[in-house]
Design a protein around this motif. Structure first.
Motif, PDB file in Angstrom:
ATOM      1  N   LYS A  69      -0.235   5.247  -5.437  1.00 59.77           N
ATOM      2  CA  LYS A  69       0.891   4.554  -5.263  1.00 59.77           C
ATOM      3  C   LYS A  69       1.584   4.511  -3.859  1.00 59.77           C
ATOM      4  O   LYS A  69       1.829   3.637  -3.091  1.00 59.77           O
ATOM      5  CB  LYS A  69       2.082   4.986  -6.334  1.00 59.77           C
ATOM      6  CG  LYS A  69       1.516   4.408  -7.615  1.00 59.77           C
ATOM      7  CD  LYS A  69       2.961   5.046  -8.654  1.00 59.77           C
ATOM      8  CE  LYS A  69       2.464   4.752  -9.962  1.00 59.77           C
ATOM      9  NZ  LYS A  69       3.535   5.014 -11.102  1.00 59.77           N
ATOM     10  N   ILE A  70       1.477   5.749  -3.370  1.00 59.07           N
ATOM     11  CA  ILE A  70       1.977   5.983  -2.090  1.00 59.07           C
ATOM     12  C   ILE A  70       0.886   5.159  -1.158  1.00 59.07           C
ATOM     13  O   ILE A  70       1.411   4.742  -0.114  1.00 59.07           O
ATOM     14  CB  ILE A  70       2.193   7.544  -1.576  1.00 59.07           C
ATOM     15  CG1 ILE A  70       3.124   8.306  -2.304  1.00 59.07           C
ATOM     16  CG2 ILE A  70       1.983   7.585  -0.249  1.00 59.07           C
ATOM     17  CD1 ILE A  70       3.478   9.726  -2.314  1.00 59.07           C
ATOM     18  N   TYR A  71      -0.224   5.685  -1.305  1.00 60.55           N
ATOM     19  CA  TYR A  71      -1.369   4.842  -0.326  1.00 60.55           C
ATOM     20  C   TYR A  71      -1.117   3.368  -0.359  1.00 60.55           C
ATOM     21  O   TYR A  71      -1.139   2.681   0.660  1.00 60.55           O
ATOM     22  CB  TYR A  71      -2.798   5.021  -0.911  1.00 60.55           C
ATOM     23  CG  TYR A  71      -3.994   4.539  -0.242  1.00 60.55           C
ATOM     24  CD1 TYR A  71      -4.219   4.772   1.142  1.00 60.55           C
ATOM     25  CD2 TYR A  71      -4.520   3.178  -0.764  1.00 60.55           C
ATOM     26  CE1 TYR A  71      -5.166   3.785   1.737  1.00 60.55           C
ATOM     27  CE2 TYR A  71      -5.474   2.876  -0.226  1.00 60.55           C
ATOM     28  CZ  TYR A  71      -5.704   2.985   0.971  1.00 60.55           C
ATOM     29  OH  TYR A  71      -6.927   2.088   1.619  1.00 60.55           O
ATOM     30  N   ARG A  72      -1.007   2.922  -1.484  1.00 61.06           N
ATOM     31  CA  ARG A  72      -0.735   1.272  -1.829  1.00 61.06           C
ATOM     32  C   ARG A  72       0.578   0.858  -1.108  1.00 61.06           C
ATOM     33  O   ARG A  72       0.599  -0.133  -0.260  1.00 61.06           O
ATOM     34  CB  ARG A  72      -0.631   0.830  -3.139  1.00 61.06           C
ATOM     35  CG  ARG A  72      -1.968   0.791  -3.822  1.00 61.06           C
ATOM     36  CD  ARG A  72      -1.738   0.244  -5.245  1.00 61.06           C
ATOM     37  NE  ARG A  72      -3.089   0.435  -6.026  1.00 61.06           N
ATOM     38  CZ  ARG A  72      -3.200   0.494  -7.248  1.00 61.06           C
ATOM     39  NH1 ARG A  72      -2.047   0.263  -7.958  1.00 61.06           N
ATOM     40  NH2 ARG A  72      -4.420   0.637  -7.650  1.00 61.06           N
ATOM     41  N   ARG A  73       1.370   1.646  -1.019  1.00 57.71           N
ATOM     42  CA  ARG A  73       2.920   1.262  -0.082  1.00 57.71           C
ATOM     43  C   ARG A  73       2.570   1.391   1.187  1.00 57.71           C
ATOM     44  O   ARG A  73       2.914   0.360   2.003  1.00 57.71           O
ATOM     45  CB  ARG A  73       4.047   1.937  -0.766  1.00 57.71           C
ATOM     46  CG  ARG A  73       4.537   2.056  -2.213  1.00 57.71           C
ATOM     47  CD  ARG A  73       5.541   1.037  -2.339  1.00 57.71           C
ATOM     48  NE  ARG A  73       5.789   0.928  -3.665  1.00 57.71           N
ATOM     49  CZ  ARG A  73       6.937   1.538  -4.281  1.00 57.71           C
ATOM     50  NH1 ARG A  73       7.803   2.286  -3.601  1.00 57.71           N
ATOM     51  NH2 ARG A  73       6.971   1.252  -5.460  1.00 57.71           N
ATOM     52  N   ILE A  74       2.097   2.435   1.729  1.00 56.67           N
ATOM     53  CA  ILE A  74       1.938   2.626   3.108  1.00 56.67           C
ATOM     54  C   ILE A  74       0.976   1.549   3.540  1.00 56.67           C
ATOM     55  O   ILE A  74       1.158   0.796   4.635  1.00 56.67           O
ATOM     56  CB  ILE A  74       1.153   4.016   3.353  1.00 56.67           C
ATOM     57  CG1 ILE A  74       2.312   4.994   2.971  1.00 56.67           C
ATOM     58  CG2 ILE A  74       0.672   3.987   4.829  1.00 56.67           C
ATOM     59  CD1 ILE A  74       1.769   6.246   3.421  1.00 56.67           C
ATOM     60  N   LYS A  75      -0.218   1.050   2.604  1.00 55.65           N
ATOM     61  CA  LYS A  75      -1.025   0.141   3.282  1.00 55.65           C
ATOM     62  C   LYS A  75      -0.277  -1.310   3.207  1.00 55.65           C
ATOM     63  O   LYS A  75      -0.691  -2.170   4.220  1.00 55.65           O
ATOM     64  CB  LYS A  75      -2.155  -0.100   2.186  1.00 55.65           C
ATOM     65  CG  LYS A  75      -3.358  -0.954   2.543  1.00 55.65           C
ATOM     66  CD  LYS A  75      -4.364  -1.063   1.188  1.00 55.65           C
ATOM     67  CE  LYS A  75      -5.263  -2.247   1.292  1.00 55.65           C
ATOM     68  NZ  LYS A  75      -5.986  -2.321   0.191  1.00 55.65           N
ATOM     69  N   ASP A  76       0.439  -1.586   2.324  1.00 56.93           N
ATOM     70  CA  ASP A  76       1.539  -3.038   2.262  1.00 56.93           C
ATOM     71  C   ASP A  76       2.130  -2.737   3.464  1.00 56.93           C
ATOM     72  O   ASP A  76       2.545  -3.962   4.116  1.00 56.93           O
ATOM     73  CB  ASP A  76       2.136  -3.035   1.203  1.00 56.93           C
ATOM     74  CG  ASP A  76       1.112  -3.224  -0.199  1.00 56.93           C
ATOM     75  OD1 ASP A  76       0.107  -3.758   0.067  1.00 56.93           O
ATOM     76  OD2 ASP A  76       1.569  -3.322  -1.372  1.00 56.93           O
ATOM     77  N   ILE A  77       2.863  -1.852   3.986  1.00 55.18           N
ATOM     78  CA  ILE A  77       3.775  -1.775   4.968  1.00 55.18           C
ATOM     79  C   ILE A  77       3.119  -2.004   6.155  1.00 55.18           C
ATOM     80  O   ILE A  77       3.456  -2.823   7.111  1.00 55.18           O
ATOM     81  CB  ILE A  77       4.474  -0.527   4.954  1.00 55.18           C
ATOM     82  CG1 ILE A  77       5.435  -0.299   3.967  1.00 55.18           C
ATOM     83  CG2 ILE A  77       5.318   0.198   6.543  1.00 55.18           C
ATOM     84  CD1 ILE A  77       6.019   1.242   3.818  1.00 55.18           C
ATOM     85  N   PHE A  78       1.893  -1.402   6.604  1.00 53.53           N
ATOM     86  CA  PHE A  78       1.154  -1.697   7.662  1.00 53.53           C
ATOM     87  C   PHE A  78       0.417  -2.944   7.700  1.00 53.53           C
ATOM     88  O   PHE A  78      -0.068  -3.517   8.778  1.00 53.53           O
ATOM     89  CB  PHE A  78       0.130  -0.523   7.993  1.00 53.53           C
ATOM     90  CG  PHE A  78       0.877   0.658   8.606  1.00 53.53           C
ATOM     91  CD1 PHE A  78       1.520   0.761   9.653  1.00 53.53           C
ATOM     92  CD2 PHE A  78       0.946   2.055   7.689  1.00 53.53           C
ATOM     93  CE1 PHE A  78       2.062   1.978   9.968  1.00 53.53           C
ATOM     94  CE2 PHE A  78       1.511   2.959   8.041  1.00 53.53           C
ATOM     95  CZ  PHE A  78       2.006   3.130   9.344  1.00 53.53           C
ATOM     96  N   SER A  79       0.147  -3.583   6.705  1.00 55.86           N
ATOM     97  CA  SER A  79      -0.472  -5.050   6.733  1.00 55.86           C
ATOM     98  C   SER A  79       0.423  -6.109   6.650  1.00 55.86           C
ATOM     99  O   SER A  79       0.060  -7.337   6.952  1.00 55.86           O
ATOM    100  CB  SER A  79      -1.491  -4.993   5.656  1.00 55.86           C
ATOM    101  OG  SER A  79      -0.495  -5.116   4.372  1.00 55.86           O
ATOM    102  N   GLY A  80       1.727  -5.677   6.697  1.00 55.37           N
ATOM    103  CA  GLY A  80       2.928  -6.642   6.848  1.00 55.37           C
ATOM    104  C   GLY A  80       3.190  -7.334   5.532  1.00 55.37           C
ATOM    105  O   GLY A  80       4.173  -8.197   5.473  1.00 55.37           O
TER     106      GLY A  80
END
Length: 86
Positions: A69-80
């Motif tokens: 879940k943390i990985y997905r959130r960070i990925k979404d933040i950096f992908s915009g």
């Protein structure tokens, strides 16, 4: 005021040996602590052992899911992208 310490090879050798013994004792203590921490508990019946394994598995699953879940959130933040389920 004139504290001049004189060193000899014998004094240095004795100090070195004392420090080696301290390191050896510290390493042994760390080894014993990790063995006690990670060894399976001594149980009197199979049900307790089974519950221990179940709790360990559940904790591992929970840790993995939290990491995903943390990985997905960070990925979404950096992908915009913005996450829908906040």
């Amino acid at each position: 005021m004139n504290d001049i310490t004189k060193y000899s090879i014998q004094i240095i050798s004795e100090r070195k040996n004392r420090k080696k013994d301290e390191l050896r004792q510290s390493k042994q203590r760390i080894h014993e602590l990790t063995q006690n921490l990670f060894s399976p508990p001594e149980t009197k019946n199979k049900m307790d052992l089974m519950m221990h394994h179940f709790n360990t598995g559940l904790a591992a699953y929970d840790g993995i899911m939290t990491g995903v879940k943390i990985y997905r959130r960070i990925k979404d933040i950096f992908s915009g992208k913005k996450h829908k389920n906040l």
